[in-house]
Design a protein around this motif. Sequence first.
Motif, short mmCIF file in Angstrom:
data_model
loop_
_atom_site.label_atom_id
_atom_site.label_comp_id
_atom_site.label_asym_id
_atom_site.label_seq_id
_atom_site.Cartn_x
_atom_site.Cartn_y
_atom_site.Cartn_z
N ARG A 1 0.83 -1.19 0.00
CA ARG A 1 0.00 0.00 0.00
C ARG A 1 0.88 1.26 0.00
O ARG A 1 2.03 1.23 0.45
N PHE A 2 0.32 2.35 -0.48
CA PHE A 2 1.08 3.60 -0.54
C PHE A 2 0.13 4.79 -0.51
O PHE A 2 -1.07 4.68 -0.83
N GLU A 3 0.66 5.94 -0.09
CA GLU A 3 -0.04 7.21 -0.21
C GLU A 3 0.52 7.92 -1.44
O GLU A 3 1.74 8.03 -1.60
N LEU A 4 -0.35 8.41 -2.27
CA LEU A 4 0.06 9.12 -3.48
C LEU A 4 -0.05 10.61 -3.22
O LEU A 4 -1.15 11.13 -2.96
N GLN A 5 1.09 11.29 -3.25
CA GLN A 5 1.12 12.72 -2.92
C GLN A 5 1.68 13.53 -4.08
O GLN A 5 2.67 13.13 -4.71
N PRO A 6 1.08 14.69 -4.38
CA PRO A 6 1.69 15.60 -5.36
C PRO A 6 3.04 16.07 -4.84
O PRO A 6 3.16 16.43 -3.67
N LYS A 7 4.03 16.05 -5.70
CA LYS A 7 5.38 16.43 -5.27
C LYS A 7 5.44 17.88 -4.81
O LYS A 7 6.25 18.23 -3.95
N SER A 8 4.56 18.70 -5.35
CA SER A 8 4.55 20.13 -4.99
C SER A 8 3.63 20.41 -3.81
O SER A 8 3.50 21.56 -3.37
N MET A 9 2.96 19.37 -3.29
CA MET A 9 2.02 19.54 -2.17
C MET A 9 2.21 18.43 -1.15
O MET A 9 1.26 17.70 -0.82
N MET A 10 3.41 18.28 -0.64
CA MET A 10 3.64 17.26 0.37
C MET A 10 2.78 17.56 1.60
O MET A 10 2.66 18.70 2.02
N GLY A 11 2.16 16.52 2.16
CA GLY A 11 1.21 16.71 3.25
C GLY A 11 -0.22 16.60 2.79
O GLY A 11 -1.15 16.57 3.61
N ARG A 12 -0.38 16.48 1.46
CA ARG A 12 -1.71 16.24 0.87
C ARG A 12 -1.68 14.91 0.14
O ARG A 12 -0.72 14.62 -0.59
N CYS A 13 -2.73 14.11 0.32
CA CYS A 13 -2.79 12.78 -0.27
C CYS A 13 -3.96 12.70 -1.25
O CYS A 13 -5.06 13.20 -0.97
N VAL A 14 -3.72 12.07 -2.38
CA VAL A 14 -4.76 11.91 -3.39
C VAL A 14 -5.84 10.97 -2.85
O VAL A 14 -5.55 9.84 -2.44
N SER A 15 -7.09 11.44 -2.85
CA SER A 15 -8.20 10.66 -2.31
C SER A 15 -9.50 11.32 -2.73
O SER A 15 -9.50 12.38 -3.37
N GLN A 16 -10.63 10.69 -2.37
CA GLN A 16 -11.93 11.34 -2.49
C GLN A 16 -12.47 11.63 -1.10
O GLN A 16 -13.63 11.97 -0.93
N ILE A 44 -11.39 12.47 -7.46
CA ILE A 44 -10.23 12.44 -6.57
C ILE A 44 -9.46 13.76 -6.68
O ILE A 44 -9.46 14.40 -7.74
N TYR A 45 -8.80 14.12 -5.60
CA TYR A 45 -8.06 15.39 -5.52
C TYR A 45 -7.10 15.30 -4.33
O TYR A 45 -7.21 14.38 -3.50
N PRO A 46 -6.17 16.23 -4.18
CA PRO A 46 -5.25 16.19 -3.04
C PRO A 46 -5.91 16.79 -1.79
O PRO A 46 -6.15 17.98 -1.71
N GLU A 47 -6.19 15.92 -0.83
CA GLU A 47 -6.76 16.34 0.45
C GLU A 47 -5.68 16.26 1.52
O GLU A 47 -4.68 15.56 1.35
N GLN A 48 -5.88 16.96 2.63
CA GLN A 48 -4.92 16.91 3.71
C GLN A 48 -4.82 15.47 4.24
O GLN A 48 -5.84 14.82 4.52
N CYS A 49 -3.59 14.98 4.39
CA CYS A 49 -3.37 13.57 4.70
C CYS A 49 -3.97 13.17 6.05
O CYS A 49 -4.46 12.04 6.20
N PHE A 50 -3.98 14.07 7.02
CA PHE A 50 -4.51 13.68 8.32
C PHE A 50 -6.01 13.41 8.22
O PHE A 50 -6.56 12.60 8.98
N LYS A 51 -6.69 14.04 7.27
CA LYS A 51 -8.12 13.79 7.07
C LYS A 51 -8.36 12.45 6.36
O LYS A 51 -9.24 11.68 6.74
N THR A 52 -7.57 12.19 5.32
CA THR A 52 -7.75 10.93 4.58
C THR A 52 -7.39 9.73 5.45
O THR A 52 -8.00 8.66 5.34
N ARG A 53 -6.41 9.89 6.33
CA ARG A 53 -6.03 8.80 7.23
C ARG A 53 -7.14 8.53 8.25
O ARG A 53 -7.42 7.39 8.59
N ARG A 54 -7.77 9.58 8.70
CA ARG A 54 -8.86 9.44 9.65
C ARG A 54 -10.07 8.73 9.02
O ARG A 54 -10.75 7.95 9.69
N GLN A 55 -10.28 8.96 7.72
CA GLN A 55 -11.40 8.35 7.01
C GLN A 55 -11.04 6.97 6.43
O GLN A 55 -11.88 6.33 5.81
N GLU A 56 -9.80 6.56 6.59
CA GLU A 56 -9.31 5.27 6.07
C GLU A 56 -9.46 5.19 4.55
O GLU A 56 -9.82 4.16 3.99
#
Length: 203
Positions: A159-174, A184-196
């Motif tokens: 498994r992996f988190e897909l992050q824009p290189k210019s927006m580290m700290g944001r993870c591609v998700s819905q 799908i778009y780059p959302e803040q990673c702490f939110k996507t992790r909370r939503q699994e």
Amino acid sequence: KRYPIKNSTFQNRAFNGIVQYKTIVIPTKQPTPRPTRRPTKRPTRRPTPRPTARTPPFRIKMYWQRGYFWQESYREYKYCMECRNDCRASSIVHINYCGDKWKQKFVAVGNTLRPAGDRSLCLTVTGTSERYPIRLYKCGQSGRTAKQQFVGLKMNGQRFELQPKSMMGRCVSQLHHPKPYERIYPEQCFKTRRQETTYWVKY
């Protein structure tokens, strides 16, 4: 008529009043004591920044594990990235049920992700909300090159988190629990992790 002789010539001699000829070999030029050309101080050709080899087409599936509770269910529904409208320029990228659709096949070239059906297009960040989802645009297009670079992709099945290189700290998700056709778009990673919904896997 005379012909040039490179490595040998004739020499005459008299024997009992008869002129005879014999062949003598002329030695070739001796090697020079030093190389005639010195090595260049710098390489004549610069190495390429990264391999240009392309990966075989693959799907990108949302990662699921036992215990995930999506849409009031513990059952796994496989969702994969998919591009709309035959994967043309400006097409939106969303999730849909995984299948054998060619619109779900992608390739990785360097740090870019491209639809297998048209490798001149790249996944491109257009914003940080569902209103501004990831779209397909011409690779290397002026003003968009940095927005087409992604890091985190793993090709080994992990498994992996897909992050824009210019927006580290944001993870591609819905972001929230998945349903078909969600953008799908780059959302803040702490939110996507909370939503699994933060992880993906090569599929």
